[in-house]
Structure formats: C-alpha cells, structure tokens
Scaffold this motif. Structure first.
Motif, PDB file in Angstrom:
ATOM      1  N   SER A  94      92.684 -26.712 -43.450  1.00  0.00           N
ATOM      2  CA  SER A  94      93.980 -27.003 -42.834  1.00  0.00           C
ATOM      3  C   SER A  94      93.859 -27.193 -41.329  1.00  0.00           C
ATOM      4  O   SER A  94      94.642 -27.934 -40.722  1.00  0.00           O
ATOM      5  CB  SER A  94      94.971 -25.873 -43.136  1.00  0.00           C
ATOM      6  OG  SER A  94      94.667 -24.702 -42.387  1.00  0.00           O
ATOM      7  N   GLY A  95      92.898 -26.513 -40.706  1.00  0.00           N
ATOM      8  CA  GLY A  95      92.712 -26.683 -39.270  1.00  0.00           C
ATOM      9  C   GLY A  95      91.784 -27.814 -38.911  1.00  0.00           C
ATOM     10  O   GLY A  95      91.852 -28.364 -37.804  1.00  0.00           O
ATOM     11  N   ALA A  96      90.939 -28.211 -39.849  1.00  0.00           N
ATOM     12  CA  ALA A  96      89.868 -29.157 -39.536  1.00  0.00           C
ATOM     13  C   ALA A  96      90.374 -30.559 -39.228  1.00  0.00           C
ATOM     14  O   ALA A  96      89.715 -31.309 -38.489  1.00  0.00           O
ATOM     15  CB  ALA A  96      88.871 -29.203 -40.689  1.00  0.00           C
ATOM     16  N   ASN A 128      81.808 -34.106 -26.568  1.00  0.00           N
ATOM     17  CA  ASN A 128      82.294 -35.476 -26.790  1.00  0.00           C
ATOM     18  C   ASN A 128      83.788 -35.496 -27.069  1.00  0.00           C
ATOM     19  O   ASN A 128      84.515 -36.357 -26.560  1.00  0.00           O
ATOM     20  CB  ASN A 128      81.531 -36.121 -27.945  1.00  0.00           C
ATOM     21  CG  ASN A 128      80.090 -36.436 -27.591  1.00  0.00           C
ATOM     22  OD1 ASN A 128      79.745 -36.548 -26.410  1.00  0.00           O
ATOM     23  ND2 ASN A 128      79.236 -36.568 -28.590  1.00  0.00           N
ATOM     24  N   ALA A 129      84.268 -34.536 -27.888  1.00  0.00           N
ATOM     25  CA  ALA A 129      85.702 -34.474 -28.185  1.00  0.00           C
ATOM     26  C   ALA A 129      86.497 -34.163 -26.917  1.00  0.00           C
ATOM     27  O   ALA A 129      87.568 -34.740 -26.690  1.00  0.00           O
ATOM     28  CB  ALA A 129      85.969 -33.420 -29.249  1.00  0.00           C
ATOM     29  N   GLY A 205      95.037 -26.824 -25.550  1.00  0.00           N
ATOM     30  CA  GLY A 205      94.234 -27.276 -26.681  1.00  0.00           C
ATOM     31  C   GLY A 205      92.927 -26.506 -26.758  1.00  0.00           C
ATOM     32  O   GLY A 205      92.288 -26.256 -25.731  1.00  0.00           O
ATOM     33  N   ILE A 206      92.552 -26.119 -27.942  1.00  0.00           N
ATOM     34  CA  ILE A 206      91.286 -25.427 -28.172  1.00  0.00           C
ATOM     35  C   ILE A 206      90.306 -26.446 -28.754  1.00  0.00           C
ATOM     36  O   ILE A 206      90.493 -26.938 -29.860  1.00  0.00           O
ATOM     37  CB  ILE A 206      91.437 -24.240 -29.139  1.00  0.00           C
ATOM     38  CG1 ILE A 206      92.537 -23.288 -28.659  1.00  0.00           C
ATOM     39  CG2 ILE A 206      90.114 -23.509 -29.294  1.00  0.00           C
ATOM     40  CD1 ILE A 206      92.271 -22.641 -27.319  1.00  0.00           C
ATOM     41  N   VAL A 207      89.263 -26.752 -27.982  1.00  0.00           N
ATOM     42  CA  VAL A 207      88.272 -27.734 -28.419  1.00  0.00           C
ATOM     43  C   VAL A 207      87.099 -27.010 -29.063  1.00  0.00           C
ATOM     44  O   VAL A 207      86.389 -26.240 -28.407  1.00  0.00           O
ATOM     45  CB  VAL A 207      87.765 -28.584 -27.237  1.00  0.00           C
ATOM     46  CG1 VAL A 207      86.779 -29.647 -27.736  1.00  0.00           C
ATOM     47  CG2 VAL A 207      88.920 -29.236 -26.499  1.00  0.00           C
ATOM     48  N   THR A 208      86.907 -27.251 -30.334  1.00  0.00           N
ATOM     49  CA  THR A 208      85.777 -26.681 -31.058  1.00  0.00           C
ATOM     50  C   THR A 208      85.525 -27.535 -32.292  1.00  0.00           C
ATOM     51  O   THR A 208      86.266 -28.487 -32.555  1.00  0.00           O
ATOM     52  CB  THR A 208      86.049 -25.202 -31.430  1.00  0.00           C
ATOM     53  OG1 THR A 208      84.862 -24.627 -31.968  1.00  0.00           O
ATOM     54  CG2 THR A 208      87.191 -25.074 -32.429  1.00  0.00           C
ATOM     55  N   ASN A 209      84.497 -27.201 -33.049  1.00  0.00           N
ATOM     56  CA  ASN A 209      84.191 -27.997 -34.230  1.00  0.00           C
ATOM     57  C   ASN A 209      85.282 -27.866 -35.281  1.00  0.00           C
ATOM     58  O   ASN A 209      85.940 -26.832 -35.380  1.00  0.00           O
ATOM     59  CB  ASN A 209      82.851 -27.565 -34.823  1.00  0.00           C
ATOM     60  CG  ASN A 209      81.709 -27.794 -33.853  1.00  0.00           C
ATOM     61  OD1 ASN A 209      81.361 -26.899 -33.101  1.00  0.00           O
ATOM     62  ND2 ASN A 209      81.152 -28.992 -33.854  1.00  0.00           N
ATOM     63  N   ALA A 233      86.445 -31.244 -33.017  1.00  0.00           N
ATOM     64  CA  ALA A 233      85.264 -32.093 -32.850  1.00  0.00           C
ATOM     65  C   ALA A 233      84.694 -32.339 -34.238  1.00  0.00           C
ATOM     66  O   ALA A 233      84.353 -31.393 -34.947  1.00  0.00           O
ATOM     67  CB  ALA A 233      84.241 -31.395 -31.955  1.00  0.00           C
ATOM     68  N   ARG A 234      84.625 -33.584 -34.625  1.00  0.00           N
ATOM     69  CA  ARG A 234      84.236 -33.922 -35.994  1.00  0.00           C
ATOM     70  C   ARG A 234      82.767 -33.593 -36.266  1.00  0.00           C
ATOM     71  O   ARG A 234      81.882 -33.943 -35.495  1.00  0.00           O
ATOM     72  CB  ARG A 234      84.479 -35.409 -36.261  1.00  0.00           C
ATOM     73  CG  ARG A 234      85.935 -35.817 -36.124  1.00  0.00           C
ATOM     74  CD  ARG A 234      86.817 -35.054 -37.093  1.00  0.00           C
ATOM     75  NE  ARG A 234      88.230 -35.387 -36.925  1.00  0.00           N
ATOM     76  CZ  ARG A 234      89.218 -34.611 -37.282  1.00  0.00           C
ATOM     77  NH1 ARG A 234      88.955 -33.438 -37.839  1.00  0.00           N
ATOM     78  NH2 ARG A 234      90.466 -34.962 -37.105  1.00  0.00           N
ATOM     79  N   SER A 235      82.531 -32.926 -37.377  1.00  0.00           N
ATOM     80  CA  SER A 235      81.177 -32.627 -37.822  1.00  0.00           C
ATOM     81  C   SER A 235      80.735 -33.683 -38.831  1.00  0.00           C
ATOM     82  O   SER A 235      81.552 -34.415 -39.387  1.00  0.00           O
ATOM     83  CB  SER A 235      81.125 -31.254 -38.499  1.00  0.00           C
ATOM     84  OG  SER A 235      81.606 -30.249 -37.657  1.00  0.00           O
TER      85      SER A 235
END
Length: 260
Positions: A94-96, A128-129, A205-209, A233-235
């Motif tokens: 749901s978060g991804a 990158n994100a 905003g929280i930037v993480t994978n 950040a897209r894996s």
C-alpha cells in the motif's frame, strides 16, 4: 497417495528450487551478507524437506510422515502464519506505489549503505528519486539523513548531498543530519532540525525505497509535527521480492519495540 497429493508434493520441490535460485541470484547480484537473505535458503530447505519426507513416507506405504491430528495442527499454524504475513505485505504494498503531491515544503531523504565506490543500489535509487522531486519542485528543501557506519567511507548524508549536487541540485537547498544509524533515528534527529529550519513547514515527503515507505511513514507519524507523504524510490522487481519479505520482520520488530 493420490495424483493430487503427488502434484502438491512436486510443487514443494519446485518451490525449493526457485527459492534456492533466488537466494543465489540475490547473493551474486547484491551480496550474500545482506540482511535476512539467509531466510530464502531456509525456506528452500523447508520445501525440500517437505518433499522428501512425504516421498519417503509413501515409499513405506504411509499416507504422511506424521499422524493426521499432528498434521492438522501444523497446517493450522502454517495457514495462520501465512495469513498474517500476507496481511502485513498488503500494508507494505500500500505504501510502495503512492505518488507524492507537488510542492511539499521539504523532503527527508533516508540514508542507506555507502560502499567504497559510492552509494549502494538502494541509496542510489533514493538519491535519484530525491533529485527528480527537487528538480520538479524548486521551492522544496531537502534534509539528507544518515550517519557513518564503521565500514562506510563517509556519512550517508554526505553521500546523498554530494550526488544531489553533482546532479544539479543547489547545495543551499540541502541540509545534513549525519548522526542517525536507523530509520527511527532518522526521524528523531531530522524532524526537529527541519522545524528549526522552516518554522512554517507543514508537508514533508519521506524519500526511501518503495518497500520501505509504509514503515518509514509509521515512524515519521509517531514523531508527529508534520503531515507526511511517501516519495517512493522504485526498486527492481527482482530486489523488491526480497526487501518486501524482509519488511515483514522489520515491521514486526518495530511494533514490538514500540517504534510504530
């Protein structure tokens, strides 16, 4: 033994082969020492064990290696465990795939491992994100968060800043928090710092994978003070499988420790 039972047993054999291949693939592509990778090897062993135990029981003329009441108890436990696992994975998913709103007051980039030759794959994806978001939202400031581990050549925050600047982001928009050693500390140290920098800041905003967004937002909201959004950040699909599985355990630990 019925044909259906034989087909089910073969599925465990195939599952054992697939999980073993995934373990080897992740180890070769990333590294064998990465967190909880050994669980795929354990899962492979369980699948192979199930296959051979039933195969041996059938050769001896038995329908199963355990009495039926014991099997029902084991099956009940396994079904309950799988149900809980899938429920937690739904939260991870749901978060991804959330899309952040435009014009956030600030973004907080969470650190990840820094290798000798630069940011790890996960950290590079976060950088990158963050770069893309900062390019599209020129009024947003950035906090790069992450300390320096014993086996890291520099702090994660410095690595984030240097690569953002190299990507064309104005260094005056980037602020460093270089003490934290965990996601919980990222929030604990960075959010008060943000409040001191931007008294009127509200949306962060929280930037993480992508696989990490749900847990990171839970930790951020527990610290409070802002309205938080995920900037995923897209894996790669190959990596996401392992990291989403790993999140089940890290989420469980965070819940037990009272972090979320």
């Amino acid at each position: 033994m019925t044909k259906k039972e034989q087909r089910i047993n073969r599925l465990f054999l195939y599952a054992g082969i697939l999980t073993l291949l995934y373990y080897l693939g992740q180890g070769i592509a990333v590294r064998f020492g990465q967190s909880l990778l050994f669980l795929w090897l354990m899962l492979s062993a369980v699948c192979f064990g199930r296959f051979f135990l039933w195969k041996r029981a059938w050769k001896r003329g038995k329908s199963a290696p355990l009495p039926r009441p014991w099997l029902r108890a084991v099956n009940t436990v396994v079904i309950a465990a799988v149900t809980v696992f899938l429920a937690v994975e739904c939260l991870v998913f749901s978060g991804a795939f959330r899309k952040p709103p435009e014009g956030l007051d600030a973004i907080l980039v969470l650190g990840a491992r820094v290798d000798e030759n630069g940011p790890s794959g996960s950290l590079r994806q976060r950088i990158n994100a963050a770069r893309v978001y900062l390019e599209e939202n020129p009024d947003t400031i950035c906090i790069a968060s992450g300390g320096q581990g014993k086996d890291e050549p520099m702090s994660e925050a410095e690595c984030i800043r240097d690569h953002l600047v190299a990507g064309g982001i104005d260094p005056d928009r980037i602020f460093l928090e270089d003490r934290s050693t965990s996601t919980e500390e990222n929030m604990r140290y960075s959010l008060p710092m943000l409040r001191a920098l931007e008294e009127d800041a509200e949306r962060v905003g929280i930037v993480t994978n992508d696989f990490h967004i749900f847990r990171a937002l839970c930790l951020a909201r527990k610290n409070g003070g802002f309205t938080f959004y995920g900037v995923p950040a897209r894996s790669t699909v190959f990596g996401f499988i392992h990291y989403a599985m790993r999140e089940f355990f890290t989420l469980s630990v965070s819940l037990v420790r009272g972090y979320i």
